[in-house]
Design a protein around this motif. Structure first.
Motif, short mmCIF file in Angstrom:
data_model
loop_
_atom_site.label_atom_id
_atom_site.label_comp_id
_atom_site.label_asym_id
_atom_site.label_seq_id
_atom_site.Cartn_x
_atom_site.Cartn_y
_atom_site.Cartn_z
N VAL A 169 -52.07 -7.36 -57.00
CA VAL A 169 -51.95 -6.12 -57.79
C VAL A 169 -52.48 -6.36 -59.19
CG1 VAL A 169 -50.28 -4.55 -58.86
CG2 VAL A 169 -50.06 -5.13 -56.45
N ASN A 170 -52.17 -7.53 -59.72
CA ASN A 170 -52.61 -7.88 -61.06
C ASN A 170 -54.13 -7.96 -61.13
OD1 ASN A 170 -52.28 -8.57 -63.70
ND2 ASN A 170 -51.96 -10.72 -63.31
N CYS A 171 -54.74 -8.51 -60.05
CA CYS A 171 -56.20 -8.66 -60.03
C CYS A 171 -56.89 -7.31 -59.84
CB CYS A 171 -56.59 -9.56 -58.87
SG CYS A 171 -56.80 -11.24 -59.36
N ASP A 172 -56.51 -6.61 -58.80
CA ASP A 172 -57.15 -5.34 -58.49
C ASP A 172 -56.18 -4.49 -57.66
OD1 ASP A 172 -58.70 -3.24 -57.63
OD2 ASP A 172 -60.51 -4.46 -57.38
N ALA A 173 -55.50 -3.59 -58.33
CA ALA A 173 -54.46 -2.81 -57.66
C ALA A 173 -55.01 -1.99 -56.51
CB ALA A 173 -53.77 -1.90 -58.67
N GLN A 174 -56.21 -1.43 -56.71
CA GLN A 174 -56.80 -0.57 -55.68
C GLN A 174 -57.11 -1.37 -54.42
OE1 GLN A 174 -60.16 1.57 -57.15
NE2 GLN A 174 -59.56 3.42 -56.09
N MET A 175 -57.70 -2.54 -54.63
CA MET A 175 -58.05 -3.41 -53.51
C MET A 175 -56.78 -3.86 -52.79
SD MET A 175 -60.63 -4.44 -51.98
CE MET A 175 -62.11 -4.51 -52.97
N ALA A 176 -55.74 -4.18 -53.59
CA ALA A 176 -54.48 -4.61 -53.00
C ALA A 176 -53.90 -3.52 -52.11
CB ALA A 176 -53.49 -4.98 -54.10
#
Lengths: 301, 314
Positions: A169-176
């Motif tokens: 989520v921290n890296c990329d919420a959408q991707m997560a």
């Protein structure tokens, strides 16, 4: 430097650690909040409300526990309200929204005569011990236990699959979210639990100082929290703990050397702001991309 | 009714000051995506510089034009001092962090703001200072004129000049703008300078309007103005002006119509307005208006298409 002095500053340091930790985990879960002082205020005043409602002047350990529960509950409910209000708000906008909400809390408290208005609220000593140092020691133990609980919970969370989810989520919420992580639920949970601990810090502040005023919870008064969190940046929370402890020690030394000299105390914010600024600029300079790094990035592009 | 209109006028006046500050915030955010909290101190710098300039010029300026010259000097000094402060802050504190993560940069702006505020308190004292009394024109006229002239000039600059087009290009897509040969650093400096200039004029107008100034005044005022920039869709100049005026109206009318004993909640009302606005329109006023316009256009298009299809079927 006597035992009372050390215990008092020990509690203060642990309170700072609790608040900084709550901000740290919220930021790590991409809930960038600037309204943490509002959480502490809600916690302190929820505890004060319990004391006001019972009208007690006698020490009571049960009531002490009740203040802690009320503080955690009050701050958690406030956090849930913010999440419900700002469902569609994110990043900088969320920071602004939480800041506005925290300022609103302060203004409401300043104008609520039931809780003392701008003059604040005086509380009785709830821990029935003869010496102040013993009372501070009890508060120190309670604060340490709360912090330990918080850290054990967070470490367990990181070791569980949730840990990876938080990183995702921290890296990329959408991707997560594409990968099936319930980012909203995860963020909400972390934000609410972090806020509850900030509320507990508020209750500890109340029990330590035996009084609270709305002006104690201004944004500028909590710049030390930003200092510690930024120092730790997005790295491991151990750095956060060390940062807060070093800061607490520095504060203790400052008050031991200079006492309560208002001339020195008035430079506190200025000094803190300069240190914060220096750290950020030095950090940016150290982390600047090298010439090779830039060339590599250019090549990749 | 007359009272209501008078309060409305007062609200627009207060809002004009918020708008002058909000415009600077919105410009910097539009280009750098940076919430510049130190803009509050840029505003205060302008107010103090304007006051000192007015006090310095008024004994020298003789004759009927004396007050006009002093006012002009005050506005010029305020605007230039603020622009200078904004440019120095950008150069010293923000440029080294440019291109990095948002969070440290944002905290830098807060640190700069607190440092300057405390520096002001140490050098100028914590007590508020009386601002000179304006004799040549009503402070409310000055504030409104300042807003109309500044926002008009800014809109002309941004939408009608080459530099304005470049700034818009940078705000739209910085990478593409750089690939097209647009140099970002001078444009960013220019953006800060323009935001500072307008905030300086706002500071002087605020001084004449409020009658007293102190080094800490900027923070709470600018936080509200900044939130209004967010409310008016951050990055949108017209939205910032509309947001500022809306806040002025809410505050003034709230103070008047709040029951006695609740007037202390006036500031809280402003924050409540911001919280509710963000909750219901997270992208701000201008974005919501744009979305409504787009929806209407699509509806009209569909209706036209439906009518055309109906005709062809007949």
């Amino acid at each position: 430097m006597n035992a009372e002095f050390l215990a008092f500053h020990g509690v203060n340091t642990l309170i700072l650690v609790l608040v900084s930790w709550s901000v740290f985990i919220a930021w790590r879960a991409s809930m960038f909040t600037l309204g943490f002082h509002g959480m502490v205020a809600v916690g302190a005043y929820s505890a004060a409300l319990v004391l006001r409602a019972t009208g007690t002047t006698e020490p009571s350990i049960l009531l002490f526990i009740a203040t802690l529960v009320a503080a955690a509950g009050g701050a958690a409910v406030f956090a849930l309200m913010l999440i419900a209000l700002f469902t569609r708000v994110s990043s900088d906008y969320f920071a602004v929204g939480t800041l506005a909400a925290a300022e609103m809390v302060r203004i409401v408290l300043s104008n609520t005569s039931y809780l003392g208005g701008s003059l604040g609220f005086q509380t009785p000593d709830l821990v029935a011990l003869q010496h102040r140092s013993a009372i501070y020691l009890v508060l120190l133990v309670v604060a340490a236990l709360l912090l330990l609980t918080a850290l054990v919970w967070y470490q367990t969370l990181l070791n569980a699959p949730y840990g990876l989810a938080i990183s995702a989520v921290n890296c990329d919420a959408q991707m997560a979210e594409f990968l099936g992580v319930d980012s909203r639920g995860l963020r909400t949970g972390i934000f609410v639990i972090g806020s509850a601990f900030a509320g507990l810090a508020g209750a500890l502040t109340l029990n330590l100082k035996l009084s609270v005023t709305p002006s104690d919870f201004g944004f500028v008064a909590y710049i030390n929290v930003l200092l510690v969190v930024i120092l730790a940046s997005k790295s491991h929370y151990r750095l956060l703990l060390w940062g807060a402890i070093v800061y607490g020690l520095a504060e203790a030394i400052r008050s031991n050397v200079f006492g309560l000299d208002p001339a020195i105390a008035s430079y506190r914010e200025m000094l803190l702001a300069s240190v914060l600024l220096t750290i950020l600029l030095v950090k940016a300079w150290i982390e600047r991309p090298s010439v090779d790094g830039l060339a590599e990035a250019e090549e990749r592009r | 009714m007359e009272d209501f209109l008078a309060f409305l006028g007062k609200g627009i006046n207060v809002g004009a000051i918020y708008a002058l500050v909000a415009v600077g915030f919105t410009m910097v955010y539009g280009v750098l995506r940076l919430l510049n909290f130190a803009h509050s101190e840029v505003f205060s710098t302008g107010a103090f510089a304007g006051m000192f300039a007015y006090q310095a010029v008024i004994p020298m300026a003789l004759g009927p034009l004396g007050s006009s010259v002093a006012l002009l000097a005050s506005l010029t000094a305020g605007a230039l001092a603020s622009a200078g402060a904004a440019v120095i802050i950008e150069r010293v504190a923000y440029r080294p962090l440019r291109g990095g993560p948002t969070l440290p940069t944002l905290v830098t702006t807060i640190a700069v703001s607190i440092f300057l505020q405390q520096l002001g308190l140490r050098t100028l004292g914590a007590k508020s200072m009386a601002y000179p009394v304006l004799t040549i024109v009503e402070p409310s006229t000055l504030t409104l004129s300042a807003l109309i002239v500044c926002s008009g000039a800014l809109l002309y600059f941004v939408f009608r000049t080459q530099y304005g087009t470049r700034i818009r290009a940078l705000a739209e897509d910085s990478a593409l703008a750089k690939l097209s040969g647009i140099r970002s650093t001078p444009l960013i400096l220019l953006t800060f300078a323009i935001g500072g200039l307008i905030a300086g004029v706002g500071g002087v107008a605020y001084g004449f309007h409020a009658g007293r100034i102190h080094p800490e005044m900027g923070f709470s005022l600018a936080i509200k103005a900044f939130m209004m920039a967010v409310v008016g869709t951050i990055g949108d100049i017209r939205g910032a002006v509309a947001g500022g005026i809306a806040l002025g109206l809410v505050e003034t009318l709230g103070q008047v119509y709040l029951p006695p004993g609740y007037t202390g909640f006036r500031d809280g009302l402003a924050f409540l307005f911001i919280v509710l606005f963000l909750a219901f329109s997270p992208q701000g006023l201008a974005s919501s208006a744009k979305a409504i316009r787009q929806r209407q256009r699509v509806k009209a298009l569909l209706a036209r298409e439906g009518a055309a299809t109906g005709r062809s079927q007949v």
